[in-house]
Design a protein around this motif. Sequence first.
Motif, PDB file in Angstrom:
ATOM      1  N   ASP A 227       0.822  -1.206   0.000  1.00 12.08           N
ATOM      2  CA  ASP A 227       0.000   0.000   0.000  1.00 12.08           C
ATOM      3  C   ASP A 227       0.865   1.270   0.000  1.00 12.08           C
ATOM      4  N   PRO A 228       1.722   1.443  -1.008  1.00  9.32           N
ATOM      5  CA  PRO A 228       2.641   2.591  -1.018  1.00  9.32           C
ATOM      6  C   PRO A 228       1.986   3.933  -1.295  1.00  9.32           C
ATOM      7  N   SER A 229       0.773   3.927  -1.834  1.00  4.00           N
ATOM      8  CA  SER A 229       0.082   5.178  -2.145  1.00  4.00           C
ATOM      9  C   SER A 229      -0.787   5.609  -0.969  1.00  4.00           C
ATOM     10  N   THR A 230      -1.315   6.820  -1.020  1.00  2.00           N
ATOM     11  CA  THR A 230      -2.296   7.276  -0.035  1.00  2.00           C
ATOM     12  C   THR A 230      -3.682   7.231  -0.673  1.00  2.00           C
ATOM     13  N   GLY A 231      -4.697   7.024   0.148  1.00  2.00           N
ATOM     14  CA  GLY A 231      -6.059   6.989  -0.364  1.00  2.00           C
ATOM     15  C   GLY A 231      -6.806   5.722  -0.019  1.00  2.00           C
ATOM     16  N   SER A 232      -6.124   4.744   0.600  1.00  5.45           N
ATOM     17  CA  SER A 232      -6.800   3.486   0.942  1.00  5.45           C
ATOM     18  C   SER A 232      -7.444   3.590   2.318  1.00  5.45           C
ATOM     19  N   ASN A 233      -8.131   2.514   2.682  1.00  3.77           N
ATOM     20  CA  ASN A 233      -8.832   2.503   3.968  1.00  3.77           C
ATOM     21  C   ASN A 233      -7.883   2.442   5.155  1.00  3.77           C
ATOM     22  N   ILE A 234      -6.615   2.117   4.940  1.00  3.37           N
ATOM     23  CA  ILE A 234      -5.687   2.065   6.076  1.00  3.37           C
ATOM     24  C   ILE A 234      -4.958   3.384   6.286  1.00  3.37           C
ATOM     25  N   ASP A 235      -5.005   4.290   5.306  1.00  2.00           N
ATOM     26  CA  ASP A 235      -4.265   5.545   5.412  1.00  2.00           C
ATOM     27  C   ASP A 235      -5.006   6.560   6.280  1.00  2.00           C
ATOM     28  N   GLU A 236      -4.276   7.603   6.697  1.00  2.00           N
ATOM     29  CA  GLU A 236      -4.821   8.642   7.578  1.00  2.00           C
ATOM     30  C   GLU A 236      -5.196   9.863   6.747  1.00  2.00           C
ATOM     31  N   ARG A 237      -6.478  10.078   6.593  1.00  2.00           N
ATOM     32  CA  ARG A 237      -6.968  11.165   5.732  1.00  2.00           C
ATOM     33  C   ARG A 237      -7.113  12.459   6.514  1.00  2.00           C
ATOM     34  N   ASN A 238      -6.734  13.567   5.866  1.00  2.00           N
ATOM     35  CA  ASN A 238      -6.891  14.896   6.454  1.00  2.00           C
ATOM     36  C   ASN A 238      -7.473  15.809   5.370  1.00  2.00           C
ATOM     37  N   GLY A 239      -8.817  15.781   5.234  1.00  2.00           N
ATOM     38  CA  GLY A 239      -9.449  16.525   4.147  1.00  2.00           C
ATOM     39  C   GLY A 239      -9.347  15.750   2.848  1.00  2.00           C
ATOM     40  N   GLU A 240      -9.008  16.437   1.762  1.00  2.00           N
ATOM     41  CA  GLU A 240      -8.832  15.769   0.478  1.00  2.00           C
ATOM     42  C   GLU A 240      -7.492  15.024   0.446  1.00  2.00           C
ATOM     43  N   TRP A 241      -7.480  13.878  -0.226  1.00  4.31           N
ATOM     44  CA  TRP A 241      -6.223  13.145  -0.384  1.00  4.31           C
ATOM     45  C   TRP A 241      -5.280  13.953  -1.267  1.00  4.31           C
ATOM     46  N   ASN A 242      -4.171  14.406  -0.702  1.00  2.98           N
ATOM     47  CA  ASN A 242      -3.265  15.262  -1.479  1.00  2.98           C
ATOM     48  C   ASN A 242      -1.785  14.957  -1.241  1.00  2.98           C
ATOM     49  N   THR A 243      -1.496  13.836  -0.601  1.00  7.73           N
ATOM     50  CA  THR A 243      -0.115  13.546  -0.193  1.00  7.73           C
ATOM     51  C   THR A 243       0.616  12.694  -1.228  1.00  7.73           C
ATOM     52  N   ARG A 244       1.876  13.012  -1.413  1.00  7.50           N
ATOM     53  CA  ARG A 244       2.780  12.240  -2.266  1.00  7.50           C
ATOM     54  C   ARG A 244       3.904  11.707  -1.391  1.00  7.50           C
ATOM     55  N   THR A 245       4.245  10.442  -1.591  1.00  6.38           N
ATOM     56  CA  THR A 245       5.299   9.784  -0.810  1.00  6.38           C
ATOM     57  C   THR A 245       6.320   9.177  -1.749  1.00  6.38           C
ATOM     58  N   ASN A 246       7.586   9.476  -1.506  1.00  6.96           N
ATOM     59  CA  ASN A 246       8.656   8.913  -2.312  1.00  6.96           C
ATOM     60  C   ASN A 246       9.346   7.786  -1.548  1.00  6.96           C
ATOM     61  N   PHE A 247       9.548   6.647  -2.212  1.00 11.18           N
ATOM     62  CA  PHE A 247      10.331   5.541  -1.675  1.00 11.18           C
ATOM     63  C   PHE A 247      11.581   5.398  -2.532  1.00 11.18           C
ATOM     64  N   SER A 248      12.749   5.341  -1.906  1.00 12.84           N
ATOM     65  CA  SER A 248      14.002   5.226  -2.649  1.00 12.84           C
ATOM     66  C   SER A 248      14.897   4.191  -1.987  1.00 12.84           C
ATOM     67  N   VAL A 249      15.599   3.396  -2.813  1.00 14.06           N
ATOM     68  CA  VAL A 249      16.429   2.299  -2.343  1.00 14.06           C
ATOM     69  C   VAL A 249      17.887   2.593  -2.673  1.00 14.06           C
ATOM     70  N   TYR A 250      18.784   2.333  -1.696  1.00 16.49           N
ATOM     71  CA  TYR A 250      20.208   2.645  -1.837  1.00 16.49           C
ATOM     72  C   TYR A 250      21.063   1.429  -1.499  1.00 16.49           C
ATOM     73  N   SER A 251      22.248   1.388  -2.108  1.00 12.64           N
ATOM     74  CA  SER A 251      23.196   0.314  -1.826  1.00 12.64           C
ATOM     75  C   SER A 251      24.611   0.871  -1.974  1.00 12.64           C
ATOM     76  N   GLY A 252      25.604   0.012  -1.761  1.00 11.58           N
ATOM     77  CA  GLY A 252      26.986   0.395  -1.999  1.00 11.58           C
ATOM     78  C   GLY A 252      27.617   1.164  -0.857  1.00 11.58           C
ATOM     79  N   ALA A 253      28.827   1.649  -1.098  1.00 14.89           N
ATOM     80  CA  ALA A 253      29.622   2.320  -0.067  1.00 14.89           C
ATOM     81  C   ALA A 253      28.876   3.484   0.556  1.00 14.89           C
ATOM     82  N   GLY A 254      28.877   3.540   1.881  1.00 16.72           N
ATOM     83  CA  GLY A 254      28.265   4.638   2.610  1.00 16.72           C
ATOM     84  C   GLY A 254      26.799   4.461   2.903  1.00 16.72           C
TER      85      GLY A 254
END
Length: 318
Positions: A66-93
């Motif tokens: 459920d990576p998006s917002t708008g489902s029955n498990i998400d926390e709504r505050n007025g109109e659905w307007n939130t964007r969420t970025n998921f990013s994956v990293y590897s390697g040194a550091g």
Amino acid sequence: MSSVFVLLSAVQVGAQMVPSSFEQIDYLVTFGTESHTAWGDDDNSQVFFFVIPSSFTKPIYIRVFDPSTGSNIDERNGEWNTRTNFSVYSGAGTHSEPDSRKTDPVGNYRSGHLLASKTFSNEPKYDNRWYSFGPFNPQEGEKSEEVNGHVFKIIAEGLLGDDGNLYKYFLSTQPDVNREVEGANAFTYEYSFRLPEAIHSVAHLYPFIDKDMISLTQHNFDFDKEGTVLLYSVTKNRHKAEVSGNNTWGTSKHYIEEGERNTSMDLQIVKNKTSRNDMVCFLTNQYAEAVAFFSSPIGGPPKFKYKVNVKYKTESAK
């Protein structure tokens, strides 16, 4: 690096789902940047690390439920307007960079090589479904001799909007189904999550107490004083910690006993109300360094060792 990572290589663990069954937490949560902190997220960012054993060579996938917002498990505050970025990293550091282990998203916390990134908004096609990042070669993770494995990092970052995005992770060997990576584990330095709604429910967080720790300070945010925070270990039984109110931090310092070193501790959050409540927790040691929470407790959940003092009455010699 802390001695906790030395122990990881010697302990078979299996934390594939995050939150795990050990933790009894339903979802992670990250809010958009326009949300008020009183909703339960202090910085709109959450970082998790996955450790894959060096012996594991098959492709892996980091799956998000459920990576998006708008489902029955998400926390709504007025109109659905939130964007969420998921990013994956590897390697040194990826993990060795000090900024990646801080509890606030500052400095070079996005260290490492960016493998994948995707931003989700109000998209019904992702509601209550899994999205997979990968495949990734386990050898791409940052090599850690201490864990005899490779470390990957995933960052969830709330962008525009004021809703709460609730989600889960799974480290899998398959893109379309959850299949465990044997011997893997996951950890974070700051945990943002949705508490179970049931009264008397208990959420568990598992920090590892290394051989050099003298004291730890627990910090919890926006618990709304809905219950108690308790510490359990091999020597502590129902040791009370300070709880937070609405949009405030609760902080308390606790000294480490000799018998607690090189073991896991169980930080329990016990609710006395039926409600929806999101909160944040982190721990620091005597040097104000963040202490990792492990999805699968190193060595297993701690068991309190009762001390029984028995005095025998000796009959005097006749």
